[in-house]
Write a protein that holds these residues in place. Structure first.
Motif, PDB file in Angstrom:
ATOM      1  N   GLY A  76     -22.464  12.803  70.984  1.00 36.48           N
ATOM      2  CA  GLY A  76     -22.637  12.634  69.558  1.00 36.48           C
ATOM      3  C   GLY A  76     -21.868  13.681  68.768  1.00 36.48           C
ATOM      4  N   SER A  77     -21.299  13.269  67.650  1.00 36.73           N
ATOM      5  CA  SER A  77     -20.500  14.197  66.851  1.00 36.73           C
ATOM      6  C   SER A  77     -21.349  15.315  66.251  1.00 36.73           C
ATOM      7  CB  SER A  77     -19.792  13.437  65.727  1.00 36.73           C
ATOM      8  OG  SER A  77     -20.730  12.763  64.907  1.00 36.73           O
ATOM      9  N   ASP A  78     -22.633  15.072  66.101  1.00 30.79           N
ATOM     10  CA  ASP A  78     -23.508  16.093  65.511  1.00 30.79           C
ATOM     11  C   ASP A  78     -24.513  16.629  66.520  1.00 30.79           C
ATOM     12  OD1 ASP A  78     -24.872  13.758  65.801  1.00 30.79           O
ATOM     13  OD2 ASP A  78     -25.803  13.760  63.809  1.00 30.79           O
TER      14      ASP A  78
ATOM     15  N   ILE B 284     -13.836  20.624  79.541  1.00 35.08           N
ATOM     16  CA  ILE B 284     -12.600  20.111  78.951  1.00 35.08           C
ATOM     17  C   ILE B 284     -11.399  20.875  79.495  1.00 35.08           C
ATOM     18  CG2 ILE B 284     -11.386  19.728  76.789  1.00 35.08           C
ATOM     19  CD1 ILE B 284     -13.823  17.959  77.218  1.00 35.08           C
ATOM     20  N   THR B 285     -11.541  22.175  79.659  1.00 30.58           N
ATOM     21  CA  THR B 285     -10.447  22.981  80.203  1.00 30.58           C
ATOM     22  C   THR B 285     -10.133  22.585  81.640  1.00 30.58           C
ATOM     23  OG1 THR B 285     -11.059  24.838  78.780  1.00 30.58           O
ATOM     24  CG2 THR B 285      -9.698  25.328  80.703  1.00 30.58           C
ATOM     25  N   SER B 286     -11.167  22.347  82.457  1.00 27.74           N
ATOM     26  CA  SER B 286     -10.950  21.940  83.852  1.00 27.74           C
ATOM     27  C   SER B 286     -10.231  20.598  83.920  1.00 27.74           C
ATOM     28  CB  SER B 286     -12.283  21.863  84.582  1.00 27.74           C
ATOM     29  OG  SER B 286     -12.916  23.129  84.634  1.00 27.74           O
ATOM     30  N   LEU B 287     -10.613  19.664  83.053  1.00 25.90           N
ATOM     31  CA  LEU B 287      -9.964  18.354  83.051  1.00 25.90           C
ATOM     32  C   LEU B 287      -8.510  18.473  82.609  1.00 25.90           C
ATOM     33  CD1 LEU B 287     -12.870  16.248  81.526  1.00 25.90           C
ATOM     34  CD2 LEU B 287     -11.943  16.014  83.826  1.00 25.90           C
ATOM     35  N   ALA B 288      -8.261  19.321  81.621  1.00 27.76           N
ATOM     36  CA  ALA B 288      -6.881  19.518  81.181  1.00 27.76           C
ATOM     37  C   ALA B 288      -6.038  20.133  82.281  1.00 27.76           C
ATOM     38  CB  ALA B 288      -6.865  20.399  79.925  1.00 27.76           C
ATOM     39  N   ALA B 289      -6.637  21.039  83.053  1.00 26.12           N
ATOM     40  CA  ALA B 289      -5.903  21.660  84.157  1.00 26.12           C
ATOM     41  C   ALA B 289      -5.541  20.647  85.225  1.00 26.12           C
ATOM     42  CB  ALA B 289      -6.744  22.791  84.759  1.00 26.12           C
ATOM     43  N   LEU B 290      -6.337  19.592  85.364  1.00 26.14           N
ATOM     44  CA  LEU B 290      -6.043  18.539  86.334  1.00 26.14           C
ATOM     45  C   LEU B 290      -5.026  17.533  85.808  1.00 26.14           C
ATOM     46  CD1 LEU B 290      -9.669  17.830  87.605  1.00 26.14           C
ATOM     47  CD2 LEU B 290      -7.840  19.011  88.852  1.00 26.14           C
ATOM     48  N   GLY B 291      -4.632  17.685  84.555  1.00 22.54           N
ATOM     49  CA  GLY B 291      -3.678  16.751  83.972  1.00 22.54           C
ATOM     50  C   GLY B 291      -4.314  15.482  83.462  1.00 22.54           C
ATOM     51  N   ALA B 292      -5.635  15.475  83.273  1.00 26.16           N
ATOM     52  CA  ALA B 292      -6.333  14.268  82.824  1.00 26.16           C
ATOM     53  C   ALA B 292      -6.295  14.166  81.307  1.00 26.16           C
ATOM     54  CB  ALA B 292      -7.786  14.293  83.308  1.00 26.16           C
ATOM     55  N   THR B 293      -6.157  12.949  80.834  1.00 21.63           N
ATOM     56  CA  THR B 293      -6.319  12.673  79.412  1.00 21.63           C
ATOM     57  C   THR B 293      -7.804  12.538  79.117  1.00 21.63           C
ATOM     58  OG1 THR B 293      -4.191  11.535  79.321  1.00 21.63           O
ATOM     59  CG2 THR B 293      -5.760  11.084  77.546  1.00 21.63           C
ATOM     60  N   VAL B 294      -8.271  13.163  78.051  1.00 24.98           N
ATOM     61  CA  VAL B 294      -9.698  13.159  77.721  1.00 24.98           C
ATOM     62  C   VAL B 294      -9.908  12.348  76.446  1.00 24.98           C
ATOM     63  CG1 VAL B 294     -11.727  14.549  77.179  1.00 24.98           C
ATOM     64  CG2 VAL B 294     -10.004  15.413  78.793  1.00 24.98           C
ATOM     65  N   ALA B 295     -10.770  11.348  76.526  1.00 28.11           N
ATOM     66  CA  ALA B 295     -11.173  10.560  75.353  1.00 28.11           C
ATOM     67  C   ALA B 295     -12.644  10.837  75.075  1.00 28.11           C
ATOM     68  CB  ALA B 295     -10.952   9.072  75.601  1.00 28.11           C
ATOM     69  N   ARG B 296     -12.978  11.063  73.815  1.00 24.78           N
ATOM     70  CA  ARG B 296     -14.331  11.479  73.447  1.00 24.78           C
ATOM     71  C   ARG B 296     -14.832  10.645  72.278  1.00 24.78           C
ATOM     72  NH1 ARG B 296     -13.601  17.911  72.594  1.00 24.78           N
ATOM     73  NH2 ARG B 296     -15.597  17.516  71.531  1.00 24.78           N
ATOM     74  N   THR B 297     -16.057  10.161  72.393  1.00 24.58           N
ATOM     75  CA  THR B 297     -16.616   9.373  71.297  1.00 24.58           C
ATOM     76  C   THR B 297     -16.899  10.223  70.070  1.00 24.58           C
ATOM     77  OG1 THR B 297     -18.850   9.663  72.204  1.00 24.58           O
ATOM     78  CG2 THR B 297     -17.652   7.672  72.841  1.00 24.58           C
ATOM     79  N   ASP B 298     -17.187  11.504  70.254  1.00 23.90           N
ATOM     80  CA  ASP B 298     -17.466  12.341  69.086  1.00 23.90           C
ATOM     81  C   ASP B 298     -16.227  12.557  68.238  1.00 23.90           C
ATOM     82  OD1 ASP B 298     -16.342  13.838  71.138  1.00 23.90           O
ATOM     83  OD2 ASP B 298     -17.255  15.705  70.459  1.00 23.90           O
ATOM     84  N   LEU B 299     -15.044  12.407  68.827  1.00 24.17           N
ATOM     85  CA  LEU B 299     -13.799  12.574  68.092  1.00 24.17           C
ATOM     86  C   LEU B 299     -13.062  11.267  67.883  1.00 24.17           C
ATOM     87  CD1 LEU B 299     -12.393  15.784  69.844  1.00 24.17           C
ATOM     88  CD2 LEU B 299     -13.721  15.664  67.729  1.00 24.17           C
ATOM     89  N   ASP B 300     -13.165  10.347  68.821  1.00 23.03           N
ATOM     90  CA  ASP B 300     -12.362   9.128  68.809  1.00 23.03           C
ATOM     91  C   ASP B 300     -13.132   7.882  68.397  1.00 23.03           C
ATOM     92  OD1 ASP B 300     -10.133  10.578  69.829  1.00 23.03           O
ATOM     93  OD2 ASP B 300     -11.010  10.440  71.835  1.00 23.03           O
TER      94      ASP B 300
END
Length: 968
Positions: free
Chosen positions: A908-910, A921-937
């Motif tokens: 949730g955004s709030d 999020i940092t671990s996923l970025a280190a793996l090269g994964a694209t992250v999609a999030r409902t709170d932002l997207d």
């Protein structure tokens, strides 16, 4: 107008004394007396100099100050009595209490799925003590309880209880809040008139249940007498969004309608003024008794009577003083009303009807409107305008459809209220004719529920705005400026042009949503707030749903936007509110073949539901079919032709892409994903000796045994709703079928509650056809038992819709068209403990094979379960639904083992939990994964293939700063 300052002064003085404290009340009283002395001198001067205008001002001010001083002293005395109450010395301790219930128990929404239902009961204290020492004392108390026996208490009932004493959370002259530690002990019986009222209400509820469809049966008693015992949460939510929530409680509208109808009848019978007045007074008294004579009902009676006076006389000069007198009188009787939001809304709405509605109706009629539509629109608009500042201050939301919705339902509300009142009277004497009378309410109830449902489903029906005192003040200024400026034609034209321009821009985006859903979408992650709600497409209009979020509205809206009408399998990964409380929304308007849960999660709930139902009913059971298991692979009937025997179909009616263009523009934002590794598209190995099991019918109904089925069982057949819809087959790697909870079981005749073998399970045939999603209070008040576990709500929702409940575990494998599902966890063993705080690691974990690659659904598994998963199964996947909304309980080792190219985070955004956690999020970025999030997207939809994977989002993400290594 002379009474207006006096009423406002009394109201303000009472608020100060009750909320600020008794000292402030006395100070205000003293100041009012000083000002009154000055006004007395001004009055003498005006009389001596024959200044009529100043004399009127001095008299009005003098009356206001004197009344304000009196109400300040009265409020200060009441508040001092509360502050000095001997019970407040027991804060933090447990005491025995003797009290008299003053209102019906109100259910509180559980904080989590699996938690016990809580109730709040208002009562009047009589005495309290510990051991032999008891103290007699009065005062208002609020009891918070979990035992279902509290729900069955009627007002006027004396009870003895043991409770822990705590400070009240509101300054409304409540002495203390009591947390009951056990069930209440009844002492004697309620007064005869309270027993009569309870009987009338119960007869109306039962007659409504027989005469009307479930949703209407729950709403009618709420409309007529304010009995919300059978009102479903979904209907309540729809009415709140549509701005119709005032219809679900006893309001001035109830009294206005009934008194208008009664006075019309007396005129028809040529009764004199005295007889008409006596009949009206008697009707008000009787209705107050039936609807419970608490302060809110007294307030509604006063406001309704004032409105009738305004409507019948057509003279606002008489109605406004009557309203002010009613406010003063009610505050004198019940000072706690001064801080009641319902009281304020009622007074404001009545004032709007008196001051604004007539002139607005005349303005519309002068421009060619018929009288009826002009008055309806004027009344709806006036009530909305004068109450919106307070609504903003209280909720921080504004319903943009409230005026239209209220105008559309206004013609039928009066008819429904009159039919319901007549039905209630007839039901007291003879039940069957009452059913016939209430049957006449079907068409108007259909219209009312339809308007509420469609208005609530309008995208952007409510908007969130800043709330609190600041938001309310800003809303007040805006409303005053708009109403004042509409008096001039130039500003009206300007507002019309602005409204037209905004509509031209926003309506196509809100309603048409071009390009949504995207062509050949594979997976959707719905923005359901702080929770999970995902859908895997298996065909046109058909999808597997995994979890349904914390609220019915978001998941329902998301599935509607995806044009999903059929759910072959609905998976509830684990029993927590943020994953299953939206179930009613997912079921609404869709056929569901089966609901799957982890082993053991629903068995106790079903057993309790069935055992509780049998406490007041004579069992009349029929057999529920058990899915047939045939040795060796067998064919499942397909939509076209007959499959060759002995062949297990891996795909039946594969999905065909819909002819729809890809979304463009601001409403959708595609993102390309890195290429798929070679292992993601490989076929899964098939175990030898797999058994195919026929799944429940796609129309989601359970058929009773027929005369030519002597065994009392029938086999399920897969009958597609539409020819092209895929039909699922269920397989188990261990050579066993996916079990149906309560297989070889019984079902009730009316709501299909599935009961395990050996448990009593027939509900009463009469008066219990209401929907299972109703609040538990509907059963408890009628002796249908106890609902203390949230899992019973899932069981009842499934039972009401006739949807089979299934248990799946590691080893089960299913195929739905081109989509394959494999269950990786949990094991088939039922845990010894089903505690709610351990449910995360009991989550169902699914691995799906789709045209877009493999998808890993992880529920809310935490570190311990993740370690078990890595040891027991291959968890690699192209797409990962990140566990537990991206909380820090997700380990880097698990993320490396999955190695996803795309990670989905539903949060949730709030939310106040810090989800998703930055380290994840940092671990996923280190793996090269694209992250999609409902709170932002917002809503996230996955399209493409395993080699060309893209995401399309409903919201454009603001620029972000990444704190981890760049994907590469």
């Amino acid at each position: 107008m002379r009474l207006v300052p006096a009423a406002l002064g009394c109201w303000a003085a009472t608020i100060v004394a009750v909320t600020v404290g008794w000292v402030a009340g006395l100070v205000l009283a003293a100041a009012s007396v000083v000002v009154a002395i000055g006004l007395w001198a001004a009055l003498l001067w005006a009389v001596a100099h024959r200044r009529e205008r100043w004399r009127v001002v001095a008299v009005t001010g003098l009356a206001t100050m004197l009344l304000g001083a009196g109400f300040s002293v009265a409020g200060a005395w009441q508040e001092h009595h509360v502050q000095a109450h001997p019970l407040r010395e027991s804060f933090g301790r447990s005491v025995n209490v003797l009290a008299v219930v003053t209102d019906d128990a109100k259910p509180l929404r559980a904080g989590g799925f699996g938690g016990e239902r809580r109730w709040i009961v208002r009562a009047s204290l009589r005495e309290f003590g510990q051991g032999p020492a008891w103290t007699q004392a009065g005062g208002s108390i609020a009891v918070l309880a979990q035992d279902s026996e509290w729900a069955a208490l009627s007002p006027g009932q004396s009870v003895r209880l043991r409770a822990e004493v705590s400070e009240p959370n509101r300054a409304d002259l409540t002495v203390a809040t009591l947390h009951a530690t056990d069930a209440p002990t009844r002492i004697g019986e309620p007064p005869w008139w309270q027993r009569l009222a309870a009987s009338v209400r119960a007869d109306l509820v039962n007659a409504s249940a027989e005469a009307l469809p479930p949703a209407a049966a729950g709403l009618l008693p709420a409309l007529v007498v304010g009995d919300t015992i059978a009102l479903s949460g979904e209907v309540r939510d729809a009415f709140e969004i549509a701005g119709l929530q005032h219809l679900c409680v006893v309001s001035g509208a109830n009294f206005t309608i009934l008194l208008t109808a009664l006075l019309a009848l007396t005129r028809l019978l040529t009764a004199g003024p005295r007889a008409s007045a006596a009949a009206a007074a008697g009707a008000v008294v009787l209705f107050v008794v039936i609807a419970r004579p608490d302060p809110s009902v007294l307030r509604a009676a006063a406001m309704g009577s004032v409105t009738v006076l305004a409507l019948l006389t057509g003279r606002r000069k008489q109605a406004l003083p009557a309203l002010c007198a009613a406010v003063i009188g009610l505050l004198a009787i019940a000072p706690e009303l001064a801080v009641s939001a319902g009281f304020a809304l009622s007074v404001l709405a009545t004032a709007g009807l008196i001051l604004l509605a007539p002139s607005w109706a005349d303005w519309l009629r002068a421009r060619g409107w018929w009288r009826g539509p002009a008055e309806i629109v004027a009344v709806s608009a006036a009530a909305f305008v004068v109450t919106v500042p307070l609504v903003v201050a209280l909720t921080g939301r504004v319903s943009l459809v409230a005026i239209v919705a209220n105008a559309l339902v206004a013609p039928v509300v009066g008819l429904i209220t009159v039919i319901g009142a007549v039905g209630a009277v007839v039901a007291c004497a003879w039940g069957d004719p009452a059913v016939w009378v209430l049957w006449c309410a079907r068409p108007p109830m259909w219209w009312l529920l339809g308007v509420a449902d469609h208005a609530a489903a309008v995208p952007g029906a409510t908007v969130t705005v800043p709330g609190g005192a600041v938001g309310g003040s800003v809303a007040t200024v805006i409303v005053v400026m708009v109403v004042a400026s509409l008096r001039w034609s130039h500003t009206r034209r300007l507002f019309a042009v602005v409204a037209l321009g905004v509509s031209i821009v926003l309506l196509p985006v809100r309603f048409l949503q071009p390009g949504w859903p995207p062509t050949a979408w594979v997976l959707a992650m719905c923005d359901v707030g702080q929770g999970d709600g995902l859908a895997v497409a298996v065909g046109p209009g058909s999808a597997i749903v995994v979890d349904v979020g914390p609220d019915p509205r978001p998941i329902r809206a998301c599935l509607d936007r995806l044009e999903i009408t059929h759910i072959p399998l609905l998976v509830l990964t684990h029993p927590h509110a943020d994953h299953i409380n939206g179930l009613a929304g997912a079921l609404r308007g869709r056929t569901v073949d089966a609901i799957a849960t982890a082993p053991g999660e629903l068995r106790s709930a079903i057993a309790e539901t069935c055992a509780a139902a049998d406490r007041t009913a004579v069992p009349t059971t029929v057999a529920v079919p058990t899915p047939t298991v045939v040795p060796g692979p067998v064919a499942v009937p397909g939509p076209v032709g007959v499959p060759t025997p002995g062949v297990v179909p891996t795909s039946v009616a594969p999905a065909t892409p819909r002819n729809r263009t890809a979304p463009t523009g601001a409403s959708s934002h595609p993102t390309e994903i890195a290429a798929s590794p070679s292992w993601s598209a490989e076929s899964w190995p098939r175990a030898q000796g797999v058994v195919a099991t026929q799944m429940p019918t796609t129309d989601a109904t359970v058929a009773p045994a027929g005369p030519d089925n002597s065994s009392g069982t029938q086999s399920h057949s897969v009958i597609p709703t539409m020819p092209w819809e895929p039909q699922p087959t269920a397989r188990s790697l261990s050579g066993e079928r996916a079990s149906t909870v309560g297989s070889a079981v019984r079902t009730t005749r009316y709501d299909h509650v599935v009961c395990p073998r050996g448990t009593p399970g027939e509900r009463t045939a009469k008066g219990d056809s209401r929907p299972a999603e109703h609040d538990v209070s509907q059963r408890e008040s009628h002796g249908h038992g106890d609902e203390t576990d949230g899992t019973e709500r899932v069981a009842e929702l499934a039972g009401a819709a006739g949807i089979p409940l299934m248990e799946i575990h590691a080893g089960h494998e299913m195929t739905f068209g081109a989509v394959g599902l494999r269950v990786l966890a949990p094991s088939r063993d039922i845990p010894t403990s089903l505690a709610a705080d351990e449910a995360n690691d009991r989550s169902l974990v699914l691995r799906a094979r789709t045209p877009a690659g493999t998808i890993l659904f992880t529920g809310d598994i935490e570190a311990e379960a993740q370690v078990r998963m890595m040891r027991a199964a291959d968890v690699r996947a192209d797409i990962l639904k990140v566990p537990h909304h991206g909380s820090r309980t997700t380990t880097p080792e698990f993320l490396r083992a999955v190695a996803p190219r795309l990670a989905l985070v539903s949060a949730g955004s709030d939310n106040t939990f810090g989800h998703p956690h930055p380290t994840v999020i940092t671990s996923l970025a280190a793996l090269g994964a694209t992250v999609a999030r409902t709170d932002l997207d917002g809503d996230v939809v996955i399209v493409g293939t395993a080699t060309d994977l893209r995401t399309v989002t409903s919201r454009r993400r603001a620029p972000q700063t990444w704190h981890g290594p760049a994907p590469g």
